[in-house]
Design a protein around this motif. Structure first.
Motif, PDB file in Angstrom:
ATOM      1  N   UNK A  49       9.937  20.236  -4.175  1.00 38.98           N
ATOM      2  CA  UNK A  49       9.806  21.553  -3.545  1.00 38.98           C
ATOM      3  C   UNK A  49       8.615  21.839  -3.125  1.00 38.98           C
ATOM      4  N   UNK A  50       7.758  21.620  -4.164  1.00 33.70           N
ATOM      5  CA  UNK A  50       5.944  21.920  -3.708  1.00 33.70           C
ATOM      6  C   UNK A  50       5.684  20.929  -3.013  1.00 33.70           C
ATOM      7  N   UNK A  51       6.246  19.645  -3.111  1.00 31.95           N
ATOM      8  CA  UNK A  51       5.720  18.538  -2.338  1.00 31.95           C
ATOM      9  C   UNK A  51       6.146  18.783  -0.710  1.00 31.95           C
ATOM     10  N   UNK A  52       7.072  19.509  -0.564  1.00 32.81           N
ATOM     11  CA  UNK A  52       7.663  19.876   0.982  1.00 32.81           C
ATOM     12  C   UNK A  52       6.966  20.870   1.435  1.00 32.81           C
TER      13      UNK A  52
ATOM     14  N   UNK B 113       4.159  28.060  -3.967  1.00 34.83           N
ATOM     15  CA  UNK B 113       4.947  28.216  -5.118  1.00 34.83           C
ATOM     16  C   UNK B 113       6.280  29.182  -4.688  1.00 34.83           C
ATOM     17  N   UNK B 114       5.844  30.262  -3.808  1.00 36.29           N
ATOM     18  CA  UNK B 114       6.792  31.262  -3.722  1.00 36.29           C
ATOM     19  C   UNK B 114       7.831  30.569  -2.446  1.00 36.29           C
ATOM     20  N   UNK B 115       7.154  29.621  -1.589  1.00 34.92           N
ATOM     21  CA  UNK B 115       8.249  28.708  -0.579  1.00 34.92           C
ATOM     22  C   UNK B 115       8.973  27.737  -1.392  1.00 34.92           C
ATOM     23  N   UNK B 116       8.428  27.167  -2.357  1.00 34.38           N
ATOM     24  CA  UNK B 116       8.921  26.183  -3.041  1.00 34.38           C
ATOM     25  C   UNK B 116      10.098  26.801  -3.897  1.00 34.38           C
ATOM     26  N   UNK B 117      10.106  27.963  -4.319  1.00 30.96           N
ATOM     27  CA  UNK B 117      11.044  28.424  -5.221  1.00 30.96           C
ATOM     28  C   UNK B 117      12.077  29.005  -4.188  1.00 30.96           C
ATOM     29  N   UNK B 118      11.813  29.342  -3.072  1.00 37.17           N
ATOM     30  CA  UNK B 118      12.745  29.874  -1.893  1.00 37.17           C
ATOM     31  C   UNK B 118      13.702  28.683  -1.531  1.00 37.17           C
TER      32      UNK B 118
END
Length: 423
Positions: free
Chosen positions: A71-74, A94-99
């Motif tokens: 997710x972080x890579x994205x 980090x927030x965007x990845x967790x979303x």
């Protein structure tokens, strides 16, 4: 030749290599897309899947696992295309990845491909699909595919990177040859070896000096239990501490060996601590550490870069015991006996994925490397033709290869089922 080996296989790294490689594959695929990412799927080998399932990620304050890395890579900047890219993630990333994860936009699956294999498939909001395939090494990008069209292929570019030992036909290299190759160092090589030692010792001291809440208790307990006066205890303490710093996701760089940070710790710290205690010169210590790196890499080449058994023992531990034995006596026979003793004693410790408790095994591997060298120096060792130990070290190593290929095919699958069964 030693300079080329060190350049290819001994590198600074932060955190566990497997999720970093997953993030790299996703980020490289994402680079071909101009719009926001809507979906990520990553297919990996069982070894990558297992090692990255629950391990902490540096720079994220406790986030764990391949799915988080993907997710972080994205969402992270696609310009940061190396194995340290996760460290540079920002709070918004980090927030965007967790979303993405919460919205079930990230999937991780495993396949039957052996060793190092990662296939990232990234889709944007307009249904453009970009893919990146990594194979054989954690940074070995084999193909980039955009909307079903191959836009990069290492094969067509003539860029297929052969393993160092394959390139130079070193499948049956002897210990004498390893020592000779490792001797061919100049002052820059010696400086580079000591940069690695310094990084790994700093990681150990980071834990022992209780620099943050993730390592504080471990640093206190290790300092209480293990002495600096008894060399075997000091080796175990510092090796465990360096590994714990790394495996908790601390923002600390270590020097890896053959694609593994923990194996980088085992190949350096016990050899360095013994050399300093034994009053060896810096040049002798650097040569011994080079032998340790080189032998560890050779064993991983024969057995496999990733295996169901713990590389801290059968490869890095064997390298460390050879390096320590070299500093003790420079006696080829005793070095060979020390290697056979080390792998006879410790091969078979399973790899059940990367996690904080790997630090305890790293400490044991470093300790046993020293003890095996010490016993061989005093003429106590595992003789040939006992168990899987053969007539020579090369035969013993190839017997480990046979056990890995033919005897442990189902182990990774079983380990994964146990790990996933907790969810």
């Amino acid at each position: 030749m030693i300079k080329e080996y060190l350049t290819e296989e001994v590198k600074p790294a932060m955190g566990c290599t497997e999720p970093a490689a997953v993030a790299l594959s996703v980020a490289r695929a994402k680079k071909e897309l101009k719009e926001k990412i809507s979906k990520v799927e990553v297919i990996v080998s069982k070894s990558i899947y297992k090692n990255g399932l629950y391990v902490s990620i540096p720079g994220t304050k406790g986030l764990k696992g391949n799915k988080t890395a993907a997710a972080l890579g994205a969402v992270i900047s696609p310009d940061l295309l190396d194995l340290n890219l996760l460290y540079y993630s920002k709070e918004k990333d980090k927030k965007d990845a967790q979303d993405l994860i919460k919205n079930n936009r990230v999937k991780i699956n495993y396949c039957e491909e052996p060793g190092i294999f990662i296939h990232a498939i990234v889709e944007d909001i307009y249904n453009n699909i970009s893919e990146c395939i990594i194979r054989n090494s954690h940074t070995g990008i084999e193909k980039i595919i955009l909307n079903s069209k191959v836009i990069f292929s290492s094969e067509s570019e003539g860029n297929i990177k052969k393993n160092f030992f394959e390139k130079y036909n070193l499948e049956n290299i002897s210990l004498e040859e390893i020592i000779n190759i490792s001797s061919d160092m100049d002052s820059k090589d010696i400086d580079f070896i000591f940069q690695g030692i310094d990084l790994n010792m700093k990681a150990a001291n980071y834990c022992l000096n209780k620099n943050d809440k993730f390592v504080e208790k471990t640093g206190i307990v290790l300092s209480e239990i293990f002495s600096d006066d008894i060399l075997s205890e000091k080796i175990r303490k510092f090796s465990s501490a360096a590994s714990f710093t790394r495996m908790t996701g601390a923002d600390i760089t270590i020097m890896s060996s053959g694609g593994s940070g923990n194996q980088g710790i085992v190949t350096t710290i016990p050899v360095y601590l013994f050399g300093k205690n034994n009053s060896n010169t810096d040049e002798e210590i650097a040569k011994a550490v080079a032998i340790s790196h080189f032998l560890s890499g050779y064993i991983k080449y024969i057995v496999g870069k990733l295996a169901p058994i713990c590389g801290a023992f059968y490869s890095a531990g064997a390298g460390a015991t050879a390096g320590i034995s070299y500093l003790m006596n420079k006696n080829i026979k005793k070095m060979l006996c020390a290697i056979d003793t080390m792998i006879s004693n410790t091969t078979g410790v399973i790899c059940d994925g990367a996690k904080e408790s790997c630090a305890f095994r790293v400490g044991i591997a470093a300790h046993e490397a020293y003890i095996s060298a010490l016993m061989a120096d005093k003429e106590l060792y595992v003789d040939t033709n006992q168990g899987f130990i053969g007539n020579c070290c090369n035969e013993s190593i190839k017997n480990i290869q046979k056990m890995n290929i033919n005897g442990m095919k189902k182990l990774d699958t079983l380990i994964i089922s146990i790990l996933e069964g907790r969810n």
